[in-house]
Design a protein around this motif. Structure first.
Motif, PDB file in Angstrom:
ATOM      1  N   LEU A 159       0.832  -1.202   0.000  1.00  0.00           N
ATOM      2  CA  LEU A 159       0.000   0.000   0.000  1.00  0.00           C
ATOM      3  C   LEU A 159       0.871   1.259   0.000  1.00  0.00           C
ATOM      4  CD1 LEU A 159      -2.704   1.445   0.128  1.00  0.00           C
ATOM      5  CD2 LEU A 159      -2.713   1.094   2.614  1.00  0.00           C
ATOM      6  N   GLY A 160       1.947   1.243   0.775  1.00  0.00           N
ATOM      7  CA  GLY A 160       2.860   2.385   0.805  1.00  0.00           C
ATOM      8  C   GLY A 160       3.508   2.609  -0.563  1.00  0.00           C
ATOM      9  N   GLU A 161       3.900   1.504  -1.227  1.00  0.00           N
ATOM     10  CA  GLU A 161       4.492   1.629  -2.565  1.00  0.00           C
ATOM     11  C   GLU A 161       3.470   2.187  -3.560  1.00  0.00           C
ATOM     12  OE1 GLU A 161       6.063  -2.255  -3.506  1.00  0.00           O
ATOM     13  OE2 GLU A 161       7.798  -1.983  -2.173  1.00  0.00           O
ATOM     14  N   ALA A 162       2.241   1.714  -3.443  1.00  0.00           N
ATOM     15  CA  ALA A 162       1.180   2.215  -4.330  1.00  0.00           C
ATOM     16  C   ALA A 162       0.951   3.707  -4.085  1.00  0.00           C
ATOM     17  CB  ALA A 162      -0.105   1.415  -4.117  1.00  0.00           C
ATOM     18  N   LEU A 163       0.978   4.101  -2.834  1.00  0.00           N
ATOM     19  CA  LEU A 163       0.783   5.511  -2.487  1.00  0.00           C
ATOM     20  C   LEU A 163       1.898   6.372  -3.082  1.00  0.00           C
ATOM     21  CD1 LEU A 163      -0.814   7.608  -0.779  1.00  0.00           C
ATOM     22  CD2 LEU A 163       0.696   7.025   1.136  1.00  0.00           C
ATOM     23  N   THR A 164       3.134   5.917  -2.916  1.00  0.00           N
ATOM     24  CA  THR A 164       4.277   6.659  -3.456  1.00  0.00           C
ATOM     25  C   THR A 164       4.142   6.833  -4.971  1.00  0.00           C
ATOM     26  OG1 THR A 164       5.725   5.892  -1.696  1.00  0.00           O
ATOM     27  CG2 THR A 164       6.792   6.596  -3.729  1.00  0.00           C
ATOM     28  N   ARG A 165       3.780   5.736  -5.649  1.00  0.00           N
ATOM     29  CA  ARG A 165       3.661   5.809  -7.120  1.00  0.00           C
ATOM     30  C   ARG A 165       2.491   6.686  -7.544  1.00  0.00           C
ATOM     31  NH1 ARG A 165       4.312  -0.260  -9.391  1.00  0.00           N
ATOM     32  NH2 ARG A 165       5.893  -0.950  -7.896  1.00  0.00           N
ATOM     33  N   ALA A 166       1.362   6.538  -6.852  1.00  0.00           N
ATOM     34  CA  ALA A 166       0.170   7.300  -7.244  1.00  0.00           C
ATOM     35  C   ALA A 166       0.372   8.802  -6.999  1.00  0.00           C
ATOM     36  CB  ALA A 166      -1.052   6.789  -6.483  1.00  0.00           C
ATOM     37  N   LEU A 167       1.156   9.152  -5.985  1.00  0.00           N
ATOM     38  CA  LEU A 167       1.393  10.564  -5.677  1.00  0.00           C
ATOM     39  C   LEU A 167       2.344  11.218  -6.678  1.00  0.00           C
ATOM     40  CD1 LEU A 167       1.731  10.446  -1.792  1.00  0.00           C
ATOM     41  CD2 LEU A 167       0.069  11.830  -3.053  1.00  0.00           C
ATOM     42  N   GLY A 168       3.195  10.395  -7.313  1.00  0.00           N
ATOM     43  CA  GLY A 168       4.135  10.947  -8.291  1.00  0.00           C
ATOM     44  C   GLY A 168       5.038  11.993  -7.657  1.00  0.00           C
ATOM     45  N   ASP A 169       5.140  13.163  -8.278  1.00  0.00           N
ATOM     46  CA  ASP A 169       6.046  14.193  -7.741  1.00  0.00           C
ATOM     47  C   ASP A 169       5.370  15.058  -6.666  1.00  0.00           C
ATOM     48  OD1 ASP A 169       4.336  15.813  -9.145  1.00  0.00           O
ATOM     49  OD2 ASP A 169       5.805  16.426 -10.646  1.00  0.00           O
ATOM     50  N   LYS A 170       4.152  14.698  -6.291  1.00  0.00           N
ATOM     51  CA  LYS A 170       3.441  15.323  -5.154  1.00  0.00           C
ATOM     52  C   LYS A 170       3.074  16.791  -5.396  1.00  0.00           C
ATOM     53  CE  LYS A 170       5.838  12.129  -2.147  1.00  0.00           C
ATOM     54  NZ  LYS A 170       7.108  11.948  -1.461  1.00  0.00           N
ATOM     55  N   ARG A 171       3.048  17.183  -6.646  1.00  0.00           N
ATOM     56  CA  ARG A 171       2.659  18.564  -6.952  1.00  0.00           C
ATOM     57  C   ARG A 171       1.229  18.854  -6.509  1.00  0.00           C
ATOM     58  NH1 ARG A 171       6.004  21.381 -10.124  1.00  0.00           N
ATOM     59  NH2 ARG A 171       7.647  20.090 -10.990  1.00  0.00           N
ATOM     60  N   GLY A 172       1.043  20.001  -5.866  1.00  0.00           N
ATOM     61  CA  GLY A 172      -0.296  20.506  -5.607  1.00  0.00           C
ATOM     62  C   GLY A 172      -1.035  19.880  -4.433  1.00  0.00           C
ATOM     63  N   ILE A 173      -0.425  18.906  -3.769  1.00  0.00           N
ATOM     64  CA  ILE A 173      -1.154  18.280  -2.649  1.00  0.00           C
ATOM     65  C   ILE A 173      -1.054  19.139  -1.385  1.00  0.00           C
ATOM     66  CG2 ILE A 173      -0.897  15.939  -3.523  1.00  0.00           C
ATOM     67  CD1 ILE A 173       1.296  15.534  -1.312  1.00  0.00           C
ATOM     68  N   ARG A 174      -2.006  18.906  -0.476  1.00  0.00           N
ATOM     69  CA  ARG A 174      -1.979  19.643   0.788  1.00  0.00           C
ATOM     70  C   ARG A 174      -0.749  19.314   1.632  1.00  0.00           C
ATOM     71  NH1 ARG A 174      -8.108  19.014   3.137  1.00  0.00           N
ATOM     72  NH2 ARG A 174      -9.156  20.009   1.396  1.00  0.00           N
TER      73      ARG A 174
ATOM     74  N   ASP B  44      -4.676  20.827  -3.377  1.00  0.00           N
ATOM     75  CA  ASP B  44      -5.087  22.141  -2.884  1.00  0.00           C
ATOM     76  C   ASP B  44      -4.900  23.134  -4.029  1.00  0.00           C
ATOM     77  OD1 ASP B  44      -5.328  24.662  -1.818  1.00  0.00           O
ATOM     78  OD2 ASP B  44      -4.255  24.171   0.028  1.00  0.00           O
ATOM     79  N   PRO B  45      -6.018  23.677  -4.556  1.00  0.00           N
ATOM     80  CA  PRO B  45      -5.900  24.560  -5.731  1.00  0.00           C
ATOM     81  C   PRO B  45      -5.005  25.769  -5.478  1.00  0.00           C
ATOM     82  CG  PRO B  45      -8.184  24.485  -4.879  1.00  0.00           C
ATOM     83  CD  PRO B  45      -7.397  23.468  -4.118  1.00  0.00           C
TER      84      PRO B  45
ATOM     85  N   GLU C 120       2.337  23.544  -7.416  1.00  0.00           N
ATOM     86  CA  GLU C 120       3.706  23.558  -6.900  1.00  0.00           C
ATOM     87  C   GLU C 120       3.947  22.358  -5.990  1.00  0.00           C
ATOM     88  OE1 GLU C 120       6.260  25.945  -7.491  1.00  0.00           O
ATOM     89  OE2 GLU C 120       4.837  26.319  -9.109  1.00  0.00           O
ATOM     90  N   VAL C 121       5.196  21.910  -5.941  1.00  0.00           N
ATOM     91  CA  VAL C 121       5.561  20.922  -4.939  1.00  0.00           C
ATOM     92  C   VAL C 121       5.565  21.626  -3.579  1.00  0.00           C
ATOM     93  CG1 VAL C 121       7.415  19.397  -4.127  1.00  0.00           C
ATOM     94  CG2 VAL C 121       6.952  19.614  -6.576  1.00  0.00           C
TER      95      VAL C 121
END
Ligand SMILES: [Mn+2]
Length: 196
Positions: free
Chosen positions: A75-90, A182-183, A188-189
């Motif tokens: 699940l952690g690996e899936a989360l890391t992959r799904a998040l990608g470069d983490k742009r725009g997240i809270r 988060d719009p 941005e990262v």
């Protein structure tokens, strides 16, 4: 936006785990051979508001340890992959969740710096086939493979089923908030370093 999805298949001599994760919602179901763990994964998916399908077969003739831990890793690996470069997240999320008499608090930073700070002095040994101590093992595996800084505190409890469930729900709500776009981030990262 690019789909925020990942599928992970992790097979070892001890377990075979498949996780499909969609950060923007979808079907939630879990079949691991450990009914209480399925119940907790179901809560995790629903209250994180993600799509989460988990299929695991493990060496339950020994105990549930490998199955639970390896599901956390997948699940952690899936989360890391799904998040990608983490742009725009809270990036940050926290939650205080009651489950009847039990009360659990969780705070998460999708930081890329894995750490679990866990305090849950539950006296019972097990709920069904699920050893209560596996809660910490699961969260540790998730934090490591998912690059999460995760703090968990059980503030009140009596019934161990409620206590563990409150913990899973608090982690779910906190994580579900942290991975939400988060719009105002404008893509941005969310780090002064420019990378997470
Ligand atoms: Mn329950």
């Amino acid at each position: 936006m690019t789909p925020r999805r990942a599928e992970v298949h992790r097979a070892t001599s001890e377990t075979d785990v498949r996780v499909a994760l969609d950060l923007d919602g979808g079907i939630v179901r879990a079949a691991t051979g450990v009914p209480f763990f399925d119940h907790m994964l179901d809560q995790l998916g629903r209250h994180a508001r993600v799509g989460l399908e988990v299929e695991a077969s493990g060496d339950l003739e020994i105990d549930a340890h490998h199955t639970v831990e390896d599901t956390g890793i997948a699940l952690g690996e899936a989360l890391t992959r799904a998040l990608g470069d983490k742009r725009g997240i809270r990036r940050y999320g926290d939650a205080l969740v009651p489950m009847e008499e039990s009360l659990a608090q969780a705070a998460v930073d999708i930081s890329g710096r894995p750490l679990l700070a866990y305090h849950a002095p539950i006296e019972a040994d097990a709920v069904g086939l699920f050893d209560v101590g596996l809660t910490e093992e699961f969260l540790l595996a998730l934090a490591r493979a998912g690059g999460l800084t995760l703090h968990v505190r059980l503030l009140a409890h009596r019934n161990p089923h409620h206590a563990v469930e409150a913990i899973f729900k608090a982690v779910a709500v906190a994580l579900g908030d942290a991975l939400t776009p988060d719009p105002r981030r404008g893509g941005e990262v969310p780090s002064s370093k420019g990378t997470l």
